[in-house]
Design a protein around this motif. Structure first.
Motif, PDB file in Angstrom:
ATOM      1  N   VAL A  13       0.849  -1.188   0.000  1.00  0.00           N
ATOM      2  CA  VAL A  13       0.000   0.000   0.000  1.00  0.00           C
ATOM      3  C   VAL A  13       0.888   1.242   0.000  1.00  0.00           C
ATOM      4  CG1 VAL A  13      -1.768   1.298   1.251  1.00  0.00           C
ATOM      5  CG2 VAL A  13      -1.853  -1.213   1.190  1.00  0.00           C
ATOM      6  N   VAL A  14       0.661   2.120  -0.995  1.00  0.00           N
ATOM      7  CA  VAL A  14       1.511   3.295  -1.175  1.00  0.00           C
ATOM      8  C   VAL A  14       0.656   4.560  -1.135  1.00  0.00           C
ATOM      9  CG1 VAL A  14       3.271   4.373  -2.620  1.00  0.00           C
ATOM     10  CG2 VAL A  14       2.964   1.879  -2.684  1.00  0.00           C
ATOM     11  N   PRO A  15       0.579   5.268  -0.016  1.00  0.00           N
ATOM     12  CA  PRO A  15      -0.145   6.535   0.010  1.00  0.00           C
ATOM     13  C   PRO A  15       0.615   7.588  -0.787  1.00  0.00           C
ATOM     14  CG  PRO A  15       0.939   6.156   2.112  1.00  0.00           C
ATOM     15  CD  PRO A  15       1.137   4.906   1.306  1.00  0.00           C
ATOM     16  N   ALA A  16      -0.115   8.380  -1.574  1.00  0.00           N
ATOM     17  CA  ALA A  16       0.540   9.372  -2.434  1.00  0.00           C
ATOM     18  C   ALA A  16      -0.272  10.659  -2.456  1.00  0.00           C
ATOM     19  CB  ALA A  16       0.700   8.826  -3.854  1.00  0.00           C
ATOM     20  N   TYR A  17       0.412  11.777  -2.271  1.00  0.00           N
ATOM     21  CA  TYR A  17      -0.231  13.095  -2.341  1.00  0.00           C
ATOM     22  C   TYR A  17       0.689  14.033  -3.122  1.00  0.00           C
ATOM     23  CZ  TYR A  17      -2.088  17.627  -0.946  1.00  0.00           C
ATOM     24  OH  TYR A  17      -2.591  18.915  -0.956  1.00  0.00           O
ATOM     25  N   ILE A  77      -6.565   3.337  -5.671  1.00  0.00           N
ATOM     26  CA  ILE A  77      -7.841   3.938  -5.305  1.00  0.00           C
ATOM     27  C   ILE A  77      -7.651   5.448  -5.248  1.00  0.00           C
ATOM     28  CG2 ILE A  77      -8.664   1.923  -4.034  1.00  0.00           C
ATOM     29  CD1 ILE A  77      -7.947   3.324  -1.454  1.00  0.00           C
ATOM     30  N   ASN A  78      -8.726   6.163  -5.519  1.00  0.00           N
ATOM     31  CA  ASN A  78      -8.678   7.615  -5.615  1.00  0.00           C
ATOM     32  C   ASN A  78      -9.664   8.211  -4.623  1.00  0.00           C
ATOM     33  OD1 ASN A  78      -8.120  10.212  -6.625  1.00  0.00           O
ATOM     34  ND2 ASN A  78      -9.773  10.070  -8.134  1.00  0.00           N
ATOM     35  N   PHE A  79      -9.160   8.981  -3.639  1.00  0.00           N
ATOM     36  CA  PHE A  79     -10.035   9.643  -2.679  1.00  0.00           C
ATOM     37  C   PHE A  79     -10.727  10.833  -3.321  1.00  0.00           C
ATOM     38  CE2 PHE A  79      -7.808   8.349   1.572  1.00  0.00           C
ATOM     39  CZ  PHE A  79      -8.214   7.046   1.353  1.00  0.00           C
ATOM     40  N   SER A  80     -11.894  11.165  -2.799  1.00  0.00           N
ATOM     41  CA  SER A  80     -12.658  12.298  -3.334  1.00  0.00           C
ATOM     42  C   SER A  80     -12.000  13.631  -2.986  1.00  0.00           C
ATOM     43  CB  SER A  80     -14.089  12.269  -2.789  1.00  0.00           C
ATOM     44  OG  SER A  80     -14.093  12.373  -1.375  1.00  0.00           O
ATOM     45  N   ARG A  81     -11.183  13.649  -1.951  1.00  0.00           N
ATOM     46  CA  ARG A  81     -10.428  14.840  -1.542  1.00  0.00           C
ATOM     47  C   ARG A  81      -9.285  14.390  -0.649  1.00  0.00           C
ATOM     48  NH1 ARG A  81     -11.227  15.994   3.747  1.00  0.00           N
ATOM     49  NH2 ARG A  81     -13.149  15.287   4.761  1.00  0.00           N
ATOM     50  N   ASN A  82      -8.527  15.336  -0.157  1.00  0.00           N
ATOM     51  CA  ASN A  82      -7.413  15.010   0.731  1.00  0.00           C
ATOM     52  C   ASN A  82      -7.925  14.693   2.138  1.00  0.00           C
ATOM     53  OD1 ASN A  82      -5.158  16.486   2.775  1.00  0.00           O
ATOM     54  ND2 ASN A  82      -4.361  15.015   1.292  1.00  0.00           N
ATOM     55  N   THR A  94      -8.142  -0.963   3.947  1.00  0.00           N
ATOM     56  CA  THR A  94      -9.556  -1.342   3.918  1.00  0.00           C
ATOM     57  C   THR A  94      -9.963  -1.856   2.544  1.00  0.00           C
ATOM     58  OG1 THR A  94     -10.083   0.337   5.601  1.00  0.00           O
ATOM     59  CG2 THR A  94     -11.916  -0.532   4.301  1.00  0.00           C
ATOM     60  N   ALA A  95      -9.576  -1.115   1.498  1.00  0.00           N
ATOM     61  CA  ALA A  95      -9.980  -1.477   0.135  1.00  0.00           C
ATOM     62  C   ALA A  95      -9.282  -2.738  -0.353  1.00  0.00           C
ATOM     63  CB  ALA A  95      -9.685  -0.313  -0.817  1.00  0.00           C
ATOM     64  N   SER A  96      -8.055  -2.964   0.086  1.00  0.00           N
ATOM     65  CA  SER A  96      -7.277  -4.090  -0.439  1.00  0.00           C
ATOM     66  C   SER A  96      -7.326  -5.335   0.431  1.00  0.00           C
ATOM     67  CB  SER A  96      -5.812  -3.673  -0.625  1.00  0.00           C
ATOM     68  OG  SER A  96      -5.228  -3.278   0.606  1.00  0.00           O
ATOM     69  N   ARG A  97      -7.947  -5.244   1.606  1.00  0.00           N
ATOM     70  CA  ARG A  97      -7.974  -6.404   2.506  1.00  0.00           C
ATOM     71  C   ARG A  97      -8.535  -7.663   1.837  1.00  0.00           C
ATOM     72  NH1 ARG A  97      -7.076 -10.362   4.442  1.00  0.00           N
ATOM     73  NH2 ARG A  97      -7.408 -11.137   6.559  1.00  0.00           N
ATOM     74  N   PRO A  98      -9.620  -7.587   1.028  1.00  0.00           N
ATOM     75  CA  PRO A  98     -10.138  -8.814   0.400  1.00  0.00           C
ATOM     76  C   PRO A  98      -9.172  -9.448  -0.601  1.00  0.00           C
ATOM     77  CG  PRO A  98     -11.800  -7.073   0.367  1.00  0.00           C
ATOM     78  CD  PRO A  98     -10.503  -6.432   0.748  1.00  0.00           C
ATOM     79  N   VAL A 102      -1.057 -10.448   3.418  1.00  0.00           N
ATOM     80  CA  VAL A 102      -0.004  -9.745   4.140  1.00  0.00           C
ATOM     81  C   VAL A 102       0.179  -8.386   3.459  1.00  0.00           C
ATOM     82  CG1 VAL A 102       1.744 -10.921   2.736  1.00  0.00           C
ATOM     83  CG2 VAL A 102       2.417  -9.822   4.867  1.00  0.00           C
ATOM     84  N   PHE A 103       0.441  -7.340   4.281  1.00  0.00           N
ATOM     85  CA  PHE A 103       0.413  -5.981   3.763  1.00  0.00           C
ATOM     86  C   PHE A 103       1.655  -5.211   4.206  1.00  0.00           C
ATOM     87  CE2 PHE A 103      -3.749  -7.690   4.285  1.00  0.00           C
ATOM     88  CZ  PHE A 103      -4.463  -7.276   3.177  1.00  0.00           C
ATOM     89  N   ILE A 104       2.182  -4.441   3.268  1.00  0.00           N
ATOM     90  CA  ILE A 104       3.303  -3.553   3.578  1.00  0.00           C
ATOM     91  C   ILE A 104       2.888  -2.138   3.203  1.00  0.00           C
ATOM     92  CG2 ILE A 104       5.642  -2.871   2.916  1.00  0.00           C
ATOM     93  CD1 ILE A 104       6.325  -5.806   2.605  1.00  0.00           C
TER      94      ILE A 104
END
Length: 320
Positions: A13-17, A77-82, A94-98, A102-104
């Motif tokens: 999982v890579v958060p990006a802003y 995934i794309n958030f509607s805002r910051n 949350t979105a990728s759990r299904p 294992v998550f990094i």
């Protein structure tokens, strides 16, 4: 060591802003790491990179969409805002759990050493549910930043908050840990404090943090201080104890001043000092304002929690 199977689906999982300058290179580097792990049969061929666009104003989402069309291993995934960095991590999990076991989580700037991912996965295969990535030095930071970081960790330790020293949000978590984490409904997230409180077998991987090559830091001093304050107020009422201590101290000082004034009166010094009066007023007024601000901070957090608004809103989801 365990061998790979379909249950070892790794999701990075890579958060990006606003990461259009660095994201293209970051995706290439992370995808190579993922493909290497798949080739070594340590993770499943169903593993993926999931990039969370946290309401970027630049071309970050377009880069994610293009990359997902070119590679089956990249999604987003794309958030509607910051919604903020911590919510971006939670949203990605949350979105990728299904789709994963294992998550990094790792930031898009890749200042965290991606080579540590190999060791993290090895530790997971050896039975650890949480593997924290921790810096082995702070040579790339300024002297002021090193001092503030050390002060923060010491303060959190003093008020009883369990943290992994020099560890941020670069970590591996198993599916069952993510399930427990997602059961935490609170709005004021401080994941560095929540994860150690969950428990499960854990270990630490140490690495050397690099300087940012492209783009600008999305965590200036203001945001770092805000995150630190969230961490303190989300896990402890120590600031309220500080207010109580200051109130007791102020009362003690007022009695000392009363005793001093009585002595001066008995000695015939009846002219009141303007300076001492002004200092007393400002001192007491300042403590009252500090106390009200700290109390207001806690009330504000309670107010946010009672509204139970969503921590994030997903506008577009490329996961499939």
């Amino acid at each position: 060591m365990l061998t790979t199977n379909k249950k070892n689906r790794l999701i990075i999982v890579v958060p990006a802003y606003n990461e259009e300058e660095a994201l293209g290179k970051s995706l290439d580097v992370l995808q190579n790491v993922l493909l290497t792990l798949i080739k070594q049969q340590k993770v499943s061929n169903e593993s993926k990179l999931v990039v969370v666009n946290d309401g970027s104003k630049d071309k970050t989402w377009q880069i994610i969409e293009d990359a997902s069309k070119q590679s089956d291993y990249i999604s987003g995934i794309n958030f509607s805002r910051n919604f903020g960095h911590q919510n971006a991590i939670i949203g990605g999990l949350t979105a990728s759990r299904p789709y994963g076991d294992v998550f990094i989580t790792i930031d898009a700037d890749l200042q965290d050493d991606v080579k540590a991912i190999y060791e993290m996965v090895d530790n997971y295969l050896d039975g650890y549910d949480v593997v924290y990535g921790a810096r082995n030095d702070r040579e790339t930071d300024s002297r002021f930043k090193r001092w503030t970081a050390d002060t923060f960790y010491k303060l959190m330790n003093k008020i009883g908050v369990e943290l992994v020293p020099e560890s941020a949000d670069f970590r591996l978590t198993s599916g069952r840990v993510v399930d427990e984490l997602l059961d935490y409904p609170e709005q004021n997230l401080f994941l560095r404090g929540i994860l150690p409180s969950i428990g499960f077998p854990s270990t630490v991987v140490y690495y050397k943090r690099k300087e940012r090559e492209l783009g600008e830091s999305k965590y200036p001093l203001r945001k770092m201080l805000a995150l630190a304050w969230d961490g303190i107020t989300s896990f402890s009422i120590a600031p309220m104890h500080l207010v109580l201590f200051m109130g007791i101290l102020t009362t003690f000082v007022s009695f000392v001043m009363l005793f001093y004034t009585a002595i001066q009166y008995l000695n015939g010094h009846v002219i009141q000092g303007w300076s001492s009066l002004m200092v007393s007023i400002w001192f007491i007024g300042g403590i009252q304002l500090i106390a009200l601000s700290i109390i207001g901070e806690y009330i504000g957090k309670v107010f946010k929690e009672t509204k139970k608004r969503p921590r994030f809103i997903i506008q577009d989801n490329l996961l499939k």
